[in-house]
Motif scaffolding. Structure first.
Motif, PDB file in Angstrom:
ATOM      1  N   VAL A  22       0.834  -1.206   0.000  1.00 13.50           N
ATOM      2  CA  VAL A  22       0.000   0.000   0.000  1.00 13.50           C
ATOM      3  C   VAL A  22       0.868   1.255   0.000  1.00 13.50           C
ATOM      4  O   VAL A  22       0.591   2.231  -0.724  1.00 13.50           O
ATOM      5  CB  VAL A  22      -0.951  -0.017   1.209  1.00 13.50           C
ATOM      6  N   ASN A  23       1.940   1.258   0.804  1.00 14.36           N
ATOM      7  CA  ASN A  23       2.847   2.406   0.851  1.00 14.36           C
ATOM      8  C   ASN A  23       3.488   2.665  -0.519  1.00 14.36           C
ATOM      9  O   ASN A  23       3.592   3.812  -0.971  1.00 14.36           O
ATOM     10  CB  ASN A  23       3.936   2.184   1.897  1.00 14.36           C
ATOM     11  N   LEU A  24       3.930   1.587  -1.175  1.00 14.03           N
ATOM     12  CA  LEU A  24       4.593   1.742  -2.469  1.00 14.03           C
ATOM     13  C   LEU A  24       3.612   2.241  -3.528  1.00 14.03           C
ATOM     14  O   LEU A  24       3.946   3.111  -4.345  1.00 14.03           O
ATOM     15  CB  LEU A  24       5.201   0.408  -2.905  1.00 14.03           C
ATOM     16  N   THR A  25       2.401   1.697  -3.501  1.00 13.04           N
ATOM     17  CA  THR A  25       1.388   2.154  -4.450  1.00 13.04           C
ATOM     18  C   THR A  25       1.059   3.623  -4.225  1.00 13.04           C
ATOM     19  O   THR A  25       0.908   4.405  -5.184  1.00 13.04           O
ATOM     20  CB  THR A  25       0.112   1.312  -4.318  1.00 13.04           C
ATOM     21  N   SER A  26       0.974   4.025  -2.966  1.00 10.26           N
ATOM     22  CA  SER A  26       0.729   5.436  -2.650  1.00 10.26           C
ATOM     23  C   SER A  26       1.866   6.313  -3.178  1.00 10.26           C
ATOM     24  O   SER A  26       1.636   7.413  -3.695  1.00 10.26           O
ATOM     25  CB  SER A  26       0.586   5.617  -1.138  1.00 10.26           C
ATOM     26  N   HIS A  27       3.097   5.813  -3.053  1.00  7.58           N
ATOM     27  CA  HIS A  27       4.272   6.547  -3.543  1.00  7.58           C
ATOM     28  C   HIS A  27       4.191   6.720  -5.064  1.00  7.58           C
ATOM     29  O   HIS A  27       4.484   7.802  -5.597  1.00  7.58           O
ATOM     30  CB  HIS A  27       5.532   5.780  -3.153  1.00  7.58           C
ATOM     31  N   ASN A  28       3.784   5.687  -5.768  1.00  3.38           N
ATOM     32  CA  ASN A  28       3.641   5.777  -7.226  1.00  3.38           C
ATOM     33  C   ASN A  28       2.569   6.795  -7.613  1.00  3.38           C
ATOM     34  O   ASN A  28       2.765   7.614  -8.510  1.00  3.38           O
ATOM     35  CB  ASN A  28       3.286   4.408  -7.813  1.00  3.38           C
ATOM     36  N   ILE A  29       1.425   6.713  -6.929  1.00  2.00           N
ATOM     37  CA  ILE A  29       0.324   7.633  -7.239  1.00  2.00           C
ATOM     38  C   ILE A  29       0.738   9.075  -6.973  1.00  2.00           C
ATOM     39  O   ILE A  29       0.439   9.985  -7.760  1.00  2.00           O
ATOM     40  CB  ILE A  29      -0.921   7.262  -6.426  1.00  2.00           C
ATOM     41  N   ALA A  30       1.449   9.303  -5.876  1.00  2.00           N
ATOM     42  CA  ALA A  30       1.868  10.659  -5.520  1.00  2.00           C
ATOM     43  C   ALA A  30       2.815  11.253  -6.552  1.00  2.00           C
ATOM     44  O   ALA A  30       2.871  12.476  -6.717  1.00  2.00           O
ATOM     45  CB  ALA A  30       2.525  10.657  -4.143  1.00  2.00           C
ATOM     46  N   ASN A  31       3.561  10.397  -7.261  1.00  3.36           N
ATOM     47  CA  ASN A  31       4.545  10.881  -8.228  1.00  3.36           C
ATOM     48  C   ASN A  31       4.083  10.739  -9.673  1.00  3.36           C
ATOM     49  O   ASN A  31       4.916  10.726 -10.589  1.00  3.36           O
ATOM     50  CB  ASN A  31       5.867  10.132  -8.039  1.00  3.36           C
ATOM     51  N   VAL A  32       2.778  10.654  -9.872  1.00  2.55           N
ATOM     52  CA  VAL A  32       2.263  10.458 -11.228  1.00  2.55           C
ATOM     53  C   VAL A  32       2.672  11.595 -12.158  1.00  2.55           C
ATOM     54  O   VAL A  32       2.857  11.395 -13.356  1.00  2.55           O
ATOM     55  CB  VAL A  32       0.731  10.297 -11.196  1.00  2.55           C
ATOM     56  N   ASN A  33       2.857  12.809 -11.622  1.00  2.00           N
ATOM     57  CA  ASN A  33       3.222  13.963 -12.449  1.00  2.00           C
ATOM     58  C   ASN A  33       4.659  14.421 -12.241  1.00  2.00           C
ATOM     59  O   ASN A  33       5.040  15.485 -12.737  1.00  2.00           O
ATOM     60  CB  ASN A  33       2.268  15.139 -12.162  1.00  2.00           C
ATOM     61  N   THR A  34       5.444  13.650 -11.513  1.00  2.00           N
ATOM     62  CA  THR A  34       6.832  14.025 -11.264  1.00  2.00           C
ATOM     63  C   THR A  34       7.676  13.753 -12.507  1.00  2.00           C
ATOM     64  O   THR A  34       7.727  12.617 -12.977  1.00  2.00           O
ATOM     65  CB  THR A  34       7.405  13.244 -10.076  1.00  2.00           C
ATOM     66  N   PRO A  35       8.343  14.772 -13.075  1.00  2.00           N
ATOM     67  CA  PRO A  35       9.159  14.551 -14.281  1.00  2.00           C
ATOM     68  C   PRO A  35      10.268  13.529 -14.030  1.00  2.00           C
ATOM     69  O   PRO A  35      10.975  13.589 -13.021  1.00  2.00           O
ATOM     70  CB  PRO A  35       9.754  15.937 -14.557  1.00  2.00           C
ATOM     71  N   GLY A  36      10.389  12.572 -14.934  1.00  2.00           N
ATOM     72  CA  GLY A  36      11.464  11.597 -14.867  1.00  2.00           C
ATOM     73  C   GLY A  36      11.238  10.449 -13.910  1.00  2.00           C
ATOM     74  O   GLY A  36      12.088   9.556 -13.810  1.00  2.00           O
ATOM     75  N   TYR A  37      10.092  10.437 -13.201  1.00  2.00           N
ATOM     76  CA  TYR A  37       9.868   9.380 -12.216  1.00  2.00           C
ATOM     77  C   TYR A  37       9.591   8.051 -12.916  1.00  2.00           C
ATOM     78  O   TYR A  37       8.841   7.983 -13.886  1.00  2.00           O
ATOM     79  CB  TYR A  37       8.686   9.743 -11.317  1.00  2.00           C
ATOM     80  N   SER A  38      10.215   6.994 -12.411  1.00  2.00           N
ATOM     81  CA  SER A  38       9.967   5.636 -12.898  1.00  2.00           C
ATOM     82  C   SER A  38       9.183   4.884 -11.832  1.00  2.00           C
ATOM     83  O   SER A  38       9.588   4.848 -10.663  1.00  2.00           O
ATOM     84  CB  SER A  38      11.290   4.904 -13.173  1.00  2.00           C
TER      85      SER A  38
END
Length: 458
Positions: A22-38
């Protein structure tokens, strides 16, 4: 038989694992618009099993690590094409300014002023002793001279602006190189300690992408996670582990030559990116246009002055120049003619005064004389060719930038399909982890009830 405690342990490991999910999924969702995020992915494995009298028994689930969803090959291709994009965009910006400067579409400009100047001589030939015609000719000569001076000054301004942009780009390269070096240190420290530095790797890739747009760079990642970066056709070091050569200034702008040198003062052969586009446009395109403008101005002044010296003014005196100056930068009508328009030599040698118009006719004929480009072009044709060359180069740069931009869009879209965050996918993962977490909590509740039953039996 497996103990009830084993059920509790399985529930505990499941709770911790799915909480991490859940924490990792939240981290992905939070960075949906972060440039360069994988996006990152949790790896799950069955926990170690053990043997009992009744057979093999599992011990739950465990998270073995977090993967960074990343394709280094597409990243490398993006950087290579980004280098070409930077080159084309730099050329487009500069050549667009030159095209605006030499634009004749409005009917006003250097070409039009030259035509009016020759027409002024034609008018004077029809009325060689006319004061109005002489005044108009002086005004048209001054206007044409002003166009030459202003055009040359504007081209010089563009050249200075390009050199300033080159210096700014060099400073930007130094700043990005220092960022890569700093991120190298963070990545190595974390990963050598057994951790993962996915976020720092994303930031470093973004910095390298920005660098690739500015110049031709090459990268090599070592086993410790650090990336070495070189620049130019001769591979000058830009980043060495956590160090940027030259105390953070690996490149400099040589004030004497306008070229790029390394920290030791040795020339650096820049082979791509924005820096290459700026240098080539300044040293090849722009200097060529300035040389063509100077050739036009100097030849025009020379031909007009030669003819004017052969003619005579209304005072019967000849040997005077019509223009002063040695280049487009200082071209102007001779002040002696401005002070006394009767000194304009409309009459040819030996013609009666007033009324002689042979020199004015010869001046008007200069418009159609093949005096430029080794006797193959007139003044107007030569200037039109210059304007056409600028327009063609500008269009080519615009088309190149557009094509490269579209290619970059496609590559970025492909990268996003691999490494980007999909909110739909993450929401599905979130629901899966949530349901698994709730089931694990229920498992612990059941185990607790079983223990109560056993304890109450004693």
């Amino acid at each position: 038989m497996p103990a009830i405690g084993n059920i509790l342990e399985i529930g505990r490991s499941a709770l911790l694992t799915y909480q991490q999910g859940v924490n990792l999924t939240s981290h992905n969702i939070a960075n949906v618009n972060t440039p360069g995020y994988s996006r990152q992915r949790l790896n799950l494995e069955t926990a170690v099993v053990y043997n009992t009298d009744s057979g093999t028994v599992g011990s739950g689930v465990t998270a073995t690590g977090i993967d960074r969803v990343y394709d280094r090959f597409i990243t490398g291709q993006i950087n290579r094409e980004n280098q070409n994009l930077g080159n084309w965009e730099a050329r487009e910006a500069v050549l667009g300014r030159v095209e605006i400067l030499l634009n004749e579409a409005s009917g006003a400009g250097l070409g039009q002023s030259m035509s009016e100047f020759w027409n002024g001589w034609q008018d004077l030939s029809n009325m060689p002793d006319g004061m109005t015609e002489r005044t108009v000719l002086i005004g048209r000569g001054q206007a044409m001279s002003a166009y030459f001076r202003n055009t040359r000054e504007s081209l010089d301004d563009i050249e200075r602006d390009i050199t300033g942009s080159i210096g700014d780009t060099v400073d930007e390269i130094s700043a990005l190189a220092q960022r890569v070096a700093d991120l190298n240190g963070k990545i190595s420290q974390i990963e050598m300690g057994g951790g993962t530095a996915h976020e720092f790797r994303d930031q470093r890739d973004l910095a390298l992408k920005d660098l690739s747009k500015l110049a031709d760079i090459r990268t090599f990642e070592k086993d410790d996670g650090m990336v070495s970066v070189s620049i130019g056709a001769d591979g000058k070091p830009l980043v060495i582990d956590t160090v940027v050569p030259g105390d953070g200034k690996p490149l400099n702008l040589d004030a004497a030559t306008g070229g790029i040198v390394d920290a030791a003062g040795n020339p650096v052969a820049i082979g791509g990116g924005k820096l290459k586009g700026l240098i080539d446009t300044r040293d090849t395109d722009l200097k060529g246009y300035i040389a063509d403008l100077e050739d036009l101005a100097q030849t025009l002044m020379e031909r007009v002055n030669t003819l004017h010296r052969d003619g005579t003014g209304l005072d019967g005196i000849g040997g005077r120049d019509f223009f002063t100056g040695t280049s487009a930068a200082d071209m102007d009508v001779h002040p002696d003619l401005v002070d006394d328009i009767s000194r304009i030599a409309a009459a040819g040698p030996g013609e009666a005064l007033p009324g002689g118009n042979g020199n004015a006719l010869a001046m008007a004929d200069l418009q159609n004389s093949l005096v430029m480009n080794d006797g193959r072009s007139t003044f107007d044709e030569y200037y039109s060719a210059l304007v056409g060359a600028v327009g063609s180069a500008s269009r080519s740069a615009s088309q190149g930038a557009l094509h490269q931009s579209e290619m970059m869009t496609q590559l970025e879209t492909y990268r996003e399909s691999i490494s980007g965050v999909s909110l739909d996918e993450e929401m599905i993962n979130l629901i899966q982890f949530q349901n698994a977490y709730q089931a694990a909590a229920k498992l612990i509740t059941v185990a607790d009830e079983l223990l109560d039953t056993v304890i109450n039996m004693l």
